[in-house]
Write an enzyme that holds these catalytic residues in place. Sequence first.
Site, PDB file in Angstrom:
ATOM      1  N   ASN A 117      -6.306  -9.044  -3.303  1.00  5.80           N
ATOM      2  CA  ASN A 117      -6.172  -8.264  -4.536  1.00  5.80           C
ATOM      3  C   ASN A 117      -7.233  -8.617  -5.572  1.00  5.80           C
ATOM      4  O   ASN A 117      -7.586  -7.782  -6.404  1.00  5.80           O
ATOM      5  CB  ASN A 117      -4.768  -8.413  -5.120  1.00  5.80           C
ATOM      6  CG  ASN A 117      -3.780  -7.508  -4.403  1.00  5.80           C
ATOM      7  OD1 ASN A 117      -4.188  -6.518  -3.794  1.00  5.80           O
ATOM      8  ND2 ASN A 117      -2.519  -7.841  -4.447  1.00  5.80           N
ATOM      9  N   HIS A 170       1.959 -13.578   1.817  1.00  5.17           N
ATOM     10  CA  HIS A 170       1.701 -12.231   1.310  1.00  5.17           C
ATOM     11  C   HIS A 170       1.308 -11.295   2.447  1.00  5.17           C
ATOM     12  O   HIS A 170       0.264 -11.487   3.078  1.00  5.17           O
ATOM     13  CB  HIS A 170       0.596 -12.303   0.235  1.00  5.17           C
ATOM     14  CG  HIS A 170       0.316 -10.996  -0.412  1.00  5.17           C
ATOM     15  ND1 HIS A 170      -0.915 -10.659  -0.916  1.00  5.17           N
ATOM     16  CD2 HIS A 170       1.106  -9.916  -0.632  1.00  5.17           C
ATOM     17  CE1 HIS A 170      -0.853  -9.443  -1.427  1.00  5.17           C
ATOM     18  NE2 HIS A 170       0.357  -8.973  -1.255  1.00  5.17           N
ATOM     19  N   GLU A 228      -1.692 -13.604   3.748  1.00  2.00           N
ATOM     20  CA  GLU A 228      -2.273 -14.669   2.927  1.00  2.00           C
ATOM     21  C   GLU A 228      -1.205 -15.744   2.740  1.00  2.00           C
ATOM     22  O   GLU A 228      -0.094 -15.435   2.291  1.00  2.00           O
ATOM     23  CB  GLU A 228      -2.679 -14.131   1.548  1.00  2.00           C
ATOM     24  CG  GLU A 228      -3.866 -13.191   1.599  1.00  2.00           C
ATOM     25  CD  GLU A 228      -4.171 -12.556   0.229  1.00  2.00           C
ATOM     26  OE1 GLU A 228      -5.352 -12.426  -0.100  1.00  2.00           O
ATOM     27  OE2 GLU A 228      -3.227 -12.179  -0.492  1.00  2.00           O
ATOM     28  N   SER A 253       2.465 -10.308  -4.725  1.00  2.00           N
ATOM     29  CA  SER A 253       1.033 -10.012  -4.593  1.00  2.00           C
ATOM     30  C   SER A 253       0.277 -10.517  -5.810  1.00  2.00           C
ATOM     31  O   SER A 253      -0.940 -10.498  -5.828  1.00  2.00           O
ATOM     32  CB  SER A 253       0.810  -8.516  -4.427  1.00  2.00           C
ATOM     33  OG  SER A 253       1.340  -7.824  -5.524  1.00  2.00           O
TER      34      SER A 253
HETATM   35  N1  CAA Z   1       5.927  -0.033  12.501  1.00  2.00           N
HETATM   36  C1  CAA Z   1       5.194   0.015  13.613  1.00  2.00           C
HETATM   37  N2  CAA Z   1       4.073   0.754  13.739  1.00  2.00           N
HETATM   38  C2  CAA Z   1       3.690   1.482  12.674  1.00  2.00           C
HETATM   39  C3  CAA Z   1       4.396   1.475  11.457  1.00  2.00           C
HETATM   40  C4  CAA Z   1       5.563   0.681  11.404  1.00  2.00           C
HETATM   41  N3  CAA Z   1       6.318   0.580  10.302  1.00  2.00           N
HETATM   42  N4  CAA Z   1       3.726   2.283  10.577  1.00  2.00           N
HETATM   43  C5  CAA Z   1       2.651   2.784  11.229  1.00  2.00           C
HETATM   44  N5  CAA Z   1       2.642   2.298  12.492  1.00  2.00           N
HETATM   45  C6  CAA Z   1       1.668   2.547  13.537  1.00  2.00           C
HETATM   46  C7  CAA Z   1       1.632   4.005  13.926  1.00  2.00           C
HETATM   47  O1  CAA Z   1       2.689   4.312  14.791  1.00  2.00           O
HETATM   48  C8  CAA Z   1       0.273   4.119  14.570  1.00  2.00           C
HETATM   49  O2  CAA Z   1       0.339   3.644  15.885  1.00  2.00           O
HETATM   50  P1  CAA Z   1      -0.684   4.247  17.034  1.00  2.00           P
HETATM   51  O3  CAA Z   1      -2.075   3.924  16.561  1.00  2.00           O
HETATM   52  O4  CAA Z   1      -0.301   3.515  18.256  1.00  2.00           O
HETATM   53  O5  CAA Z   1      -0.404   5.718  17.083  1.00  2.00           O
HETATM   54  C9  CAA Z   1      -0.566   3.134  13.778  1.00  2.00           C
HETATM   55  O6  CAA Z   1       0.354   2.280  13.092  1.00  2.00           O
HETATM   56  C10 CAA Z   1      -1.421   3.832  12.777  1.00  2.00           C
HETATM   57  O7  CAA Z   1      -0.615   4.694  12.002  1.00  2.00           O
HETATM   58  P2  CAA Z   1      -0.865   6.279  11.859  1.00  2.00           P
HETATM   59  O8  CAA Z   1      -1.310   6.874  13.152  1.00  2.00           O
HETATM   60  O9  CAA Z   1       0.363   6.840  11.228  1.00  2.00           O
HETATM   61  O10 CAA Z   1      -1.995   6.445  10.772  1.00  2.00           O
HETATM   62  P3  CAA Z   1      -3.454   5.874  10.679  1.00  2.00           P
HETATM   63  O11 CAA Z   1      -4.131   5.720  11.969  1.00  2.00           O
HETATM   64  O12 CAA Z   1      -4.067   6.725   9.635  1.00  2.00           O
HETATM   65  O13 CAA Z   1      -3.262   4.404  10.086  1.00  2.00           O
HETATM   66  C11 CAA Z   1      -2.873   2.888   8.338  1.00  2.00           C
HETATM   67  C12 CAA Z   1      -2.440   4.175   9.001  1.00  2.00           C
HETATM   68  C13 CAA Z   1      -2.658   1.715   9.300  1.00  2.00           C
HETATM   69  C14 CAA Z   1      -1.968   2.728   7.137  1.00  2.00           C
HETATM   70  C15 CAA Z   1      -4.393   2.989   7.973  1.00  2.00           C
HETATM   71  O14 CAA Z   1      -4.647   4.172   7.271  1.00  2.00           O
HETATM   72  C16 CAA Z   1      -4.853   1.831   7.125  1.00  2.00           C
HETATM   73  O15 CAA Z   1      -5.147   0.761   7.620  1.00  2.00           O
HETATM   74  N6  CAA Z   1      -4.908   2.045   5.785  1.00  2.00           N
HETATM   75  C17 CAA Z   1      -5.272   1.017   4.830  1.00  2.00           C
HETATM   76  C18 CAA Z   1      -4.031   0.239   4.485  1.00  2.00           C
HETATM   77  C19 CAA Z   1      -4.328  -0.903   3.567  1.00  2.00           C
HETATM   78  O16 CAA Z   1      -5.427  -1.125   3.098  1.00  2.00           O
HETATM   79  N7  CAA Z   1      -3.264  -1.686   3.325  1.00  2.00           N
HETATM   80  C20 CAA Z   1      -3.347  -2.806   2.447  1.00  2.00           C
HETATM   81  C21 CAA Z   1      -3.036  -2.383   1.069  1.00  2.00           C
HETATM   82  S1  CAA Z   1      -3.110  -3.710  -0.073  1.00  2.00           S
HETATM   83  C22 CAA Z   1      -1.589  -4.402   0.019  1.00  2.00           C
HETATM   84  O17 CAA Z   1      -0.704  -3.979   0.696  1.00  2.00           O
HETATM   85  C23 CAA Z   1      -1.401  -5.640  -0.757  1.00  2.00           C
HETATM   86  C24 CAA Z   1      -1.008  -5.561  -2.142  1.00  2.00           C
HETATM   87  O18 CAA Z   1      -0.546  -6.573  -2.632  1.00  2.00           O
HETATM   88  C25 CAA Z   1      -1.229  -4.403  -2.993  1.00  2.00           C
END
Ligand code: CAA
Length: 282
Positions: A190, A140, A152, A119
């Site tokens: 990022n 990424h 990315e 990242s």
């Molecule tokens: N495999 C398959 N499906 C999955 C899964 C996995 N490993 N993990 C979660 N899911 C699915 C869930 O089963 C759920 O499915 P349904 O909608 O069909 O029920 C769906 O994803 C959403 O999950 P949850 O219901 O548990 O929770 P939520 O609706 O609150 O969503 C989230 C969770 C998708 C994480 C959401 O909160 C979100 O988008 N958060 C922001 C995440 C973000 O910004 N990520 C990027 C971070 S930056 C980064 O990663 C880069 C870096 O370099 C730092």
Amino acid sequence: MTVHKVGVVGAGLMGSGIAQTCAQSGYETIVREINQPLLDKGIERIHGAWDTMANKRKLTPEQVTENHARLRGTLDLEDFADCDLVIEAVIENMEEKIRLFTALDRLLKPGAFILSNTSSLNVTQMGAVTKRADKICGLHFFNPAPVMRLVEIVQTISTAPQTVEEIKQFAISLGKTPVLAKDTAGFIVNFLLIPYLIAAIRMLENGMASRDDIDTAMKLGCGYPMGPFTLLDYVGLDTTLWAAEAIYEEFKDPLYAPPPLLRRMVLSGMTGRKSGRGFYDY
Ligand code: CAA
């Protein structure tokens, strides 16, 4: 080159999510860890995700069985010899990455791609230790990798345009939307996300508002799925610190200077969800 077999190095949060994504998209996938307990943990996480998807009727029992058959774990990098494409998702440490890229370059067939999920680290430097810098780029993913739709593609000055094109097609085959970024620290997401997360920590340090109110404000005021502290814990405070340090190192812009609280929390082992403690307790 047609990609049939994918290797993923690292079965941590990102590595297991990437391996899951590849296997469920139809690729024969092999994932490697450095010891059996870590490998078991990663594979269990993937199997658990498929069980959850099956319970939600997003996968049939037959699809779960097929996914299991496509995924294999190993402790031996030599098992990657016939991979067409390898994605590394090991610790964000350049020495580790360079050791790995050197080893992979030696054992993979000449046409195989080596991609980094870094990242924040310099992909150009990783490519430079190989004899196939034209076949190397960043790919990424975002956490959770099976769910987040973006990847990315990070093009170094040595990455061939043909490689970018083929990796774009690979990303699309995983159900992802690729965007293209140059190999500068932070890439796109990022570079924009880290200052936001850092600003939230500074607000807390300065007593400008509470953790919960800052999280609620950004969730309800901006429609973000998570507030910054929930997201920090989710991404990992260590990952955030490494990304901030790498971008600060490259640009020397104070916007990216890690706040003292972030560094101290990481030093105390409070890395977020994965350690059970971060800005919240789990
Ligand atoms: N495999 C398959 N499906 C999955 C899964 C996995 N490993 N993990 C979660 N899911 C699915 C869930 O089963 C759920 O499915 P349904 O909608 O069909 O029920 C769906 O994803 C959403 O999950 P949850 O219901 O548990 O929770 P939520 O609706 O609150 O969503 C989230 C969770 C998708 C994480 C959401 O909160 C979100 O988008 N958060 C922001 C995440 C973000 O910004 N990520 C990027 C971070 S930056 C980064 O990663 C880069 C870096 O370099 C730092």
